[in-house]
Design a protein around this motif. Structure first.
Motif, PDB file in Angstrom:
ATOM      1  N   THR A  72       4.290  -9.625  20.398  1.00  0.00           N
ATOM      2  CA  THR A  72       3.461 -10.171  19.325  1.00  0.00           C
ATOM      3  C   THR A  72       4.337 -10.496  18.123  1.00  0.00           C
ATOM      4  O   THR A  72       5.211  -9.713  17.762  1.00  0.00           O
ATOM      5  N   ARG A  73       4.093 -11.650  17.525  1.00  0.00           N
ATOM      6  CA  ARG A  73       4.785 -12.082  16.299  1.00  0.00           C
ATOM      7  C   ARG A  73       3.716 -12.268  15.229  1.00  0.00           C
ATOM      8  O   ARG A  73       2.958 -13.236  15.253  1.00  0.00           O
ATOM      9  N   LEU A  74       3.658 -11.311  14.293  1.00  0.00           N
ATOM     10  CA  LEU A  74       2.667 -11.300  13.219  1.00  0.00           C
ATOM     11  C   LEU A  74       3.335 -11.790  11.941  1.00  0.00           C
ATOM     12  O   LEU A  74       4.284 -11.185  11.453  1.00  0.00           O
ATOM     13  N   LYS A  75       2.838 -12.886  11.415  1.00  0.00           N
ATOM     14  CA  LYS A  75       3.440 -13.514  10.235  1.00  0.00           C
ATOM     15  C   LYS A  75       3.157 -12.694   8.969  1.00  0.00           C
ATOM     16  O   LYS A  75       2.172 -11.975   8.903  1.00  0.00           O
ATOM     17  N   PRO A  76       4.007 -12.844   7.969  1.00  0.00           N
ATOM     18  CA  PRO A  76       3.721 -12.213   6.674  1.00  0.00           C
ATOM     19  C   PRO A  76       2.663 -13.032   5.933  1.00  0.00           C
ATOM     20  O   PRO A  76       2.561 -14.241   6.126  1.00  0.00           O
ATOM     21  N   GLY A  77       1.891 -12.372   5.128  1.00  0.00           N
ATOM     22  CA  GLY A  77       0.895 -13.085   4.330  1.00  0.00           C
ATOM     23  C   GLY A  77      -0.212 -12.155   3.902  1.00  0.00           C
ATOM     24  O   GLY A  77      -0.298 -11.012   4.355  1.00  0.00           O
ATOM     25  N   GLU A  82      -5.323  -8.176   0.879  1.00  0.00           N
ATOM     26  CA  GLU A  82      -5.213  -7.588   2.213  1.00  0.00           C
ATOM     27  C   GLU A  82      -4.129  -8.291   3.026  1.00  0.00           C
ATOM     28  O   GLU A  82      -4.124  -9.512   3.171  1.00  0.00           O
ATOM     29  N   PHE A  83      -3.207  -7.500   3.568  1.00  0.00           N
ATOM     30  CA  PHE A  83      -2.119  -8.045   4.371  1.00  0.00           C
ATOM     31  C   PHE A  83      -2.637  -8.616   5.689  1.00  0.00           C
ATOM     32  O   PHE A  83      -3.650  -8.168   6.215  1.00  0.00           O
ATOM     33  N   THR A 137      -2.384  -3.756  14.019  1.00  0.00           N
ATOM     34  CA  THR A 137      -1.062  -3.819  13.400  1.00  0.00           C
ATOM     35  C   THR A 137      -1.152  -4.658  12.133  1.00  0.00           C
ATOM     36  O   THR A 137      -1.840  -5.680  12.104  1.00  0.00           O
ATOM     37  N   ILE A 138      -0.448  -4.216  11.082  1.00  0.00           N
ATOM     38  CA  ILE A 138      -0.476  -4.880   9.784  1.00  0.00           C
ATOM     39  C   ILE A 138       0.961  -5.196   9.367  1.00  0.00           C
ATOM     40  O   ILE A 138       1.831  -4.329   9.428  1.00  0.00           O
ATOM     41  N   ASN A 139       1.208  -6.433   8.944  1.00  0.00           N
ATOM     42  CA  ASN A 139       2.532  -6.825   8.447  1.00  0.00           C
ATOM     43  C   ASN A 139       2.557  -6.644   6.932  1.00  0.00           C
ATOM     44  O   ASN A 139       1.864  -7.369   6.213  1.00  0.00           O
ATOM     45  N   VAL A 140       3.353  -5.684   6.446  1.00  0.00           N
ATOM     46  CA  VAL A 140       3.451  -5.444   5.005  1.00  0.00           C
ATOM     47  C   VAL A 140       4.773  -5.958   4.435  1.00  0.00           C
ATOM     48  O   VAL A 140       5.085  -5.717   3.271  1.00  0.00           O
ATOM     49  N   GLY A 141       5.541  -6.678   5.251  1.00  0.00           N
ATOM     50  CA  GLY A 141       6.843  -7.173   4.829  1.00  0.00           C
ATOM     51  C   GLY A 141       6.835  -8.641   4.473  1.00  0.00           C
ATOM     52  O   GLY A 141       5.783  -9.290   4.406  1.00  0.00           O
ATOM     53  N   LEU A 172      -4.025  -2.826   1.658  1.00  0.00           N
ATOM     54  CA  LEU A 172      -3.929  -3.744   0.529  1.00  0.00           C
ATOM     55  C   LEU A 172      -2.559  -3.647  -0.124  1.00  0.00           C
ATOM     56  O   LEU A 172      -1.873  -2.629  -0.009  1.00  0.00           O
ATOM     57  N   ALA A 173      -2.191  -4.687  -0.849  1.00  0.00           N
ATOM     58  CA  ALA A 173      -0.909  -4.703  -1.561  1.00  0.00           C
ATOM     59  C   ALA A 173      -0.810  -3.540  -2.537  1.00  0.00           C
ATOM     60  O   ALA A 173       0.280  -3.044  -2.822  1.00  0.00           O
ATOM     61  N   SER A 174      -1.926  -3.067  -3.042  1.00  0.00           N
ATOM     62  CA  SER A 174      -1.921  -1.946  -3.994  1.00  0.00           C
ATOM     63  C   SER A 174      -1.726  -0.582  -3.328  1.00  0.00           C
ATOM     64  O   SER A 174      -1.533   0.411  -4.018  1.00  0.00           O
TER      65      SER A 174
END
Length: 179
Positions: A72-77, A82-83, A137-141, A172-174
Motif C-alpha cells: 500500500t502507498r498512502l499519500k501525505p495530506g 485529519e490526516f 493506517t494513517i500517514n502523518v508524514g 488530527l494534526a493537533s
C-alpha cells in the motif's frame, strides 16, 4: 500452481510482477469515513477527485492454504486537520495479519470491542495484528507511507464495519503526542 516471484524495491516501495492487481482509493471512496465534510467539499471544490492511496495485491488463491500480500502507498495530506488514512477494515474470518513498514511515517490505529491502540509505524517496523482487531493506517508524514501486509487469502474484508461503527479515534494534526 507453480511457484512465482514478485520484485519489491525496498527503497521506493515499488512492486512489480505478473500476478498483481492495483487498485486506487480516492477521497470520494472515503467520503463516508471523513469527519469534516466541509473541509472535504473545500478540498475537492476545483478538482475531480484526489487519489489517497493505491494497493498492489497478489492473491494466488482464495483459500486458507494461500497467503495474500498487499503493498500500500498512502499519500501525505489532510482533510482539514485529519490526516489521510486508509479505509480501514476488519477481516470477515478471524485472521491475523502482519504489517511491515517500507518508507514514510505513519500510525496504525487498531481496535476491537474492548479497546483501541495507536502504534507508530515507519520503515522497518513489523506490527502483528491478532484476529478480531479492526485496523486503519494513517500517514502523518510529508512523504508517501509505504507498507506491506500479509494474511491468509480467505480472510475477507469488512469495510462496512468501519463505516457503520466508525473508528474510535481521529488522528488530527493537533495530536502531536501521537507522532
Amino acid at each position: 500452481m507453480d511457484p512465482f516471484s514478485l520484485r519489491l524495491n525496498l527503497n521506493s516501495g515499488d512492486v512489480k510482477g505478473n500476478n498483481l492487481i492495483v487498485e486506487s482509493k480516492t477521497l470520494f471512496d472515503l467520503r463516508y469515513s471523513i469527519q469534516n465534510q466541509k473541509a472535504l467539499t473545500k478540498l475537492l471544490k476545483n478538482k475531480k477527485d484526489i487519489e489517497v492511496y493505491t494497493v498492489s495485491t497478489c492473491e494466488p488463491g482464495h483459500t486458507a492454504a494461500h497467503l495474500t500480500i498487499h503493498v500500500t502507498r498512502l499519500k501525505p495530506g489532510k482533510i482539514g486537520e485529519e490526516f489521510f488514512f486508509t479505509k480501514g477494515h476488519i477481516h470477515k474470518k478471524p485472521t491475523a495479519e502482519w504489517y511491515l513498514g517500507i518508507s514514510g511515517t505513519g500510525l496504525l490505529l487498531l481496535w476491537n470491542k474492548n479497546k483501541h491502540l495507536v502504534l507508530p509505524f515507519s520503515r522497518g517496523d513489523l506490527i502483528y495484528i491478532p484476529p478480531g482487531w479492526a485496523h486503519r493506517t494513517i500517514n502523518v508524514g510529508d512523504e508517501d507511507l509505504v507498507f506491506l501486509s500479509c494474511h491468509r487469502s480467505d480472510a475477507g474484508y469488512d469495510y462496512d464495519f468501519v463505516v457503520e461503527k466508525g473508528a474510535p479515534k481521529r488522528i488530527l494534526a493537533s495530536d502531536k503526542e501521537l507522532f
